[in-house]
Design an enzyme around this catalytic site. Structure first.
Site, PDB file in Angstrom:
ATOM      1  N   CYS A  31     -31.599  27.313  47.825  1.00 44.42           N
ATOM      2  CA  CYS A  31     -32.280  27.600  46.565  1.00 44.42           C
ATOM      3  C   CYS A  31     -33.075  28.879  46.693  1.00 44.42           C
ATOM      4  CB  CYS A  31     -33.193  26.483  46.122  1.00 44.42           C
ATOM      5  SG  CYS A  31     -33.347  25.105  47.206  1.00 44.42           S
ATOM      6  N   TYR A 170     -22.002  17.067  47.660  1.00 49.26           N
ATOM      7  CA  TYR A 170     -23.255  17.210  48.419  1.00 49.26           C
ATOM      8  C   TYR A 170     -23.756  15.838  48.880  1.00 49.26           C
ATOM      9  CZ  TYR A 170     -28.186  18.683  49.127  1.00 49.26           C
ATOM     10  OH  TYR A 170     -29.433  18.947  49.636  1.00 49.26           O
ATOM     11  N   HIS A 173     -29.519  15.850  53.056  1.00 46.70           N
ATOM     12  CA  HIS A 173     -30.942  16.012  52.770  1.00 46.70           C
ATOM     13  C   HIS A 173     -31.591  14.864  52.016  1.00 46.70           C
ATOM     14  CE1 HIS A 173     -29.935  20.504  52.966  1.00 46.70           C
ATOM     15  NE2 HIS A 173     -30.646  20.209  54.031  1.00 46.70           N
ATOM     16  N   ASP A 266     -33.921  20.093  58.650  1.00 47.73           N
ATOM     17  CA  ASP A 266     -32.827  21.065  58.579  1.00 47.73           C
ATOM     18  C   ASP A 266     -33.371  22.497  58.651  1.00 47.73           C
ATOM     19  OD1 ASP A 266     -30.301  22.139  58.144  1.00 47.73           O
ATOM     20  OD2 ASP A 266     -30.428  21.935  55.958  1.00 47.73           O
TER      21      ASP A 266
END
Ligand SMILES: Cc1cc2nc3c(=O)[nH]c(=O)nc-3n(C[C@H](O)[C@H](O)[C@H](O)COP(=O)(O)O)c2cc1C
Ligand code: SF4
Length: 692
Positions: A31, A170, A173, A266
């Site tokens: 992002c 996806y 996360h 991450d």
């Protein structure tokens, strides 16, 4: 220059399903605080990554439906066809450089509370949403599951229309519904979507199959999957279910992009982990699939990259932060220009933009986020606007960046530094525990400047106003940094703290310069970024008893935005630092420091041998003011401008300093702008009569 043949392997083409990537450099989804709100900025930034040689350039996570949206967070948005042109702009810019464009489609489930759409979030099993919004997600029934699958298919088709080559499913996360279904904690369903691993994987498998069915003939379908949640046996681990899931779906996607979860793990900062920190978790994946594998780990070293490929750990070198700090990293390796690589320092200022819903910024790369709105390119800068000579006083992050950018413009630059070393605050801060990589801010610029004939550097050259005027430059830039205050004035205290001027009271500068302190030590942190916490860590490591006192609810509070707060507080507690939160320092009486509760004003007294005040900084701007006070002398010497930059103008982050230095260099001799100094993108005014 030619590239070193050792790196040839990095430039081999690799097949991904129906596509071929031109090399092994892969910008994984990240992002950027621009996405749906500042789409031209987002598109330009991605295009520059492609220009810099990344074979695959991906979006950030992209919302596929209004019932799972991150407002006010700024992510991608592909709710219906009206969003397609935003992404078409991006894919067009990427394709111009023969790179592949990837999109990460995500359905956030409990990770978003839908503050904008006000839809009730959905979850495998009803639960409060992540974070503290007073919102609970509802349990999905079979129709909901079917609907989410259809929304994913619709989004995949729209993504193809927008020109994407690679479509992501996806599952990473803990930010995606498929991941929530995998979780034994979040998913306690008793139907065919809960219970056994086969059942918990079902939604993931269905969405993957359906995406392939919908677009897989022309697009590659990639999976981003977190093989380890780093929560031990309570979560997915790379030696148990993480591995089992890869085994179950091994040949299903066209590409596996594997990492660890959650985002804090991450994108861990350099204070807590080094390059390659994910390898042990993901290295098994290639042995279970014939499909190409992407991994991440803040890779900036081409030798490390080659080793990963040769050892069969990954096929693509995935990068988020290294591509932010240097969008031209692949090109520089290709052209044998390794010294030109602007290496990420692992500070996560880039992440803070996402947390604060503002355009991304980067400590190392001051052009990040400014590509479209200011027209700044990370590798190109306009030629000088005059033959003016520039004297920069102070070689910290602002002065160094200013000298480099002015040097690139072709100006004759003199950089005068009072101490024997370049780097300013970075010299001392990079010696603090965990911050060694921050020296890259200096090293990169020092290396670049050393090769420039038009930039001369003088060390050990303290300048006063007379010397600066006498020097004979056309422009003087004062970049003399800042000093930590001693009197305790900061956010909480508007006036000096009673008793601050005692010999056992010290500043952050005193500690960094190695002044001997007597314990026990009380460190009062009213700054709230990293310095208070890291100094407490250092002092404790030096063997002192340390109490950290802060008016905030937790230590180094602002580091929530760099995803470090939890780790900082854990480390301090584990080291035995005593933490007194929600207290202000109100008085110092010899060995006694008095604190007041920020809510009740109830007082308590603690004993200390030394007191360290980390509150605010004073700009070191005496030279600037002395020059301002000598207008006649300036005029006589033909000096056209005197400006301050960086901490000398207003103490802030290192990122603010490199930006300030860069901005000065970009704007020198440019016409003065009136009004907003950058391009804006305004929302489109809707037709008032439009019906929903
Ligand atoms: C600013 C920023 C934004 C990120 N946003 C996303 C995202 O939208 N989706 C995603 O899957 N990962 C995201 N990530 C994680 C990265 O893709 C990557 O896995 C992680 O940063 C580790 O790679 P690196 O060490 O090369 O940065 C983001 C990382 C950063 C630094
Ligand atoms: S802001 Fe810091 S962590 Fe992020 S890319 Fe730039 S240097 Fe790296």
């Amino acid at each position: 220059m030619m590239r070193d043949p050792r790196y040839d392997v990095l430039f081999e083409p690799v097949r991904i399903g129906p596509l071929t990537a031109k090399n092994r450099f892969y910008q994984v989804p990240h992002c950027n605080g621009m996405g749906r709100t500042y789409p031209s900025s987002m598109a330009e930034m991605r295009g520059i990554k492609a220009e810099g040689g990344w074979a695959v350039v991906c979006t950030e996570e992209v919302e596929i439906h209004h019932s799972a949206e991150y407002s006010p967070g700024i992510e991608g948005r592909l709710w219906d066809d009206s969003d397609i042109p935003i992404f078409a702009r991006m894919t067009d810019k990427i394709h111009r450089f023969d790179s592949l464009a990837g999109i990460e489609l995500g359905y956030a489930g409990t990770a978003a509370s839908n503050r904008y759409s006000r839809e009730i979030p959905m979850a495998p099993t009803h639960r409060p949403i992540d974070g503290y919004d007073p919102v609970q997600a509802r349990t999905m029934d079979r129709a909901d599951i079917k609907a989410v699958r259809q929304w994913h298919i619709d989004a995949a088709r729209r993504a193809r229309t927008a020109g994407f080559d690679l479509i992501y499913v996806y599952v990473g996360h803990a930010l995606s519904i498929q991941m929530h279904f995998l979780s034994r904690q979040r998913n306690t369903r008793t139907d065919e979507y809960g219970g056994s691993l086969e059942n918990r994987v079902r939604l993931f498998r269905e969405i993957l199959e359906e995406t392939k069915e919908a677009v897989g003939d022309t697009c590659a379908v990639a999976v981003r999957f977190a093989v380890d949640e780093m929560r031990g046996p309570d979560g997915i681990t790379s030696d148990a279910e993480g591995r089992d899931i890869i085994e179950m779906l091994a040949e299903e996607p066209d590409l596996w992009d594997v990492n660890v979860s959650d985002w804090h793990n991450d994108s861990i900062t350099s204070r807590f982990a080094q390059q390659g920190y994910q390898e042990n978790y993901i290295s098994f994946v290639k042995s279970l699939t014939s499909k190409p594998v992407v991994g991440v780990g803040r890779y900036t070293s081409p030798d490390a990259m080659v080793s990963l490929v040769k050892r069969g750990v990954m096929d693509f070198i995935g990068a988020a932060r290294p591509s932010i700090a240097d969008p031209f990293l692949p090109k520089k390796i290709e052209e044998g220009r390794l010294d030109d690589i602007r290496e990420c320092i692992g500070c996560n200022i880039c992440v803070s933009g996402d947390y604060l819903a503002t355009p991304i910024r980067c400590t190392q790369n001051p052009t990040m986020g400014e590509e479209w709105r200011r027209g700044w390119h990370p590798e190109r800068i306009q030629p000088r606007g005059s033959d003016g000579r520039v004297l920069i006083v102070g070689a910290g992050p602002a002065g160094l960046e200013c000298a480099l950018a002015l040097g690139n413009r072709g100006y004759a630059v003199t950089l005068a530094e009072a101490t024997k070393e370049l780097g300013g605050r970075v010299v001392q801060e990079s010696r603090l525990p965990g911050l060694a990589e921050w020296s890259r801010v200096r090293d990169f610029r020092q290396g670049q400047i050393a090769r420039m004939n038009n930039v001369e550097v003088f060390l050990d050259s303290r300048m006063d106003a007379a010397g600066a005027i006498e020097f004979g430059a056309d422009h003087i830039v004062v970049a003399t940094g800042s000093t930590w205050r001693k009197d305790g004035i900061g956010r909480e205290n508007a006036t000096p703290i009673d008793g601050w001027d005692q010999p056992h009271c010290f500043t952050a500068d005193d500690v960094m310069s190695g002044r001997p302190l007597t314990g026990p030590i009380i460190l009062f942190d009213d700054d709230h970024y990293y310095i208070g916490g890291v100094l407490a860590e250092k002092l404790r490591a030096d063997g002192h008893e340390v109490v950290l006192v802060t008016p905030a609810a937790d230590v180094s509070h602002w580091t929530h935005n760099t995803m470090e707060q939890g780790r900082i507080q854990t480390r301090l507690l584990e080291m035995g630092v005593d933490i007194l939160a929600l207290h202000n320092l109100v008085a110092i009486r010899n060995s006694e420091a008095e604190f007041a509760c920020v809510y009740t004003d109830r007082k308590q007294v603690r004993q200390c041998g030394s007191l360290v005040l980390v509150t605010a900084r004073d700009p070191r701007d005496a030279l600037y003011h002395d020059l301002q006070d000598a207008p006649e002398a300036l005029k006589e010497a033909g000096i056209k401008s005197v400006k301050r930059i960086g901490d000398c103008l207003a103490p802030g982050t290192i990122a603010a300093s490199t930006y300030s230095g860069h901005r000065y260099a970009r704007e020198l001799d440019e016409p003065l702008q009136s009004g907003v100094p950058f391009r804006r993108e305004l929302p489109q005014l809707a037709d008032e009569k439009q019906v929903p």
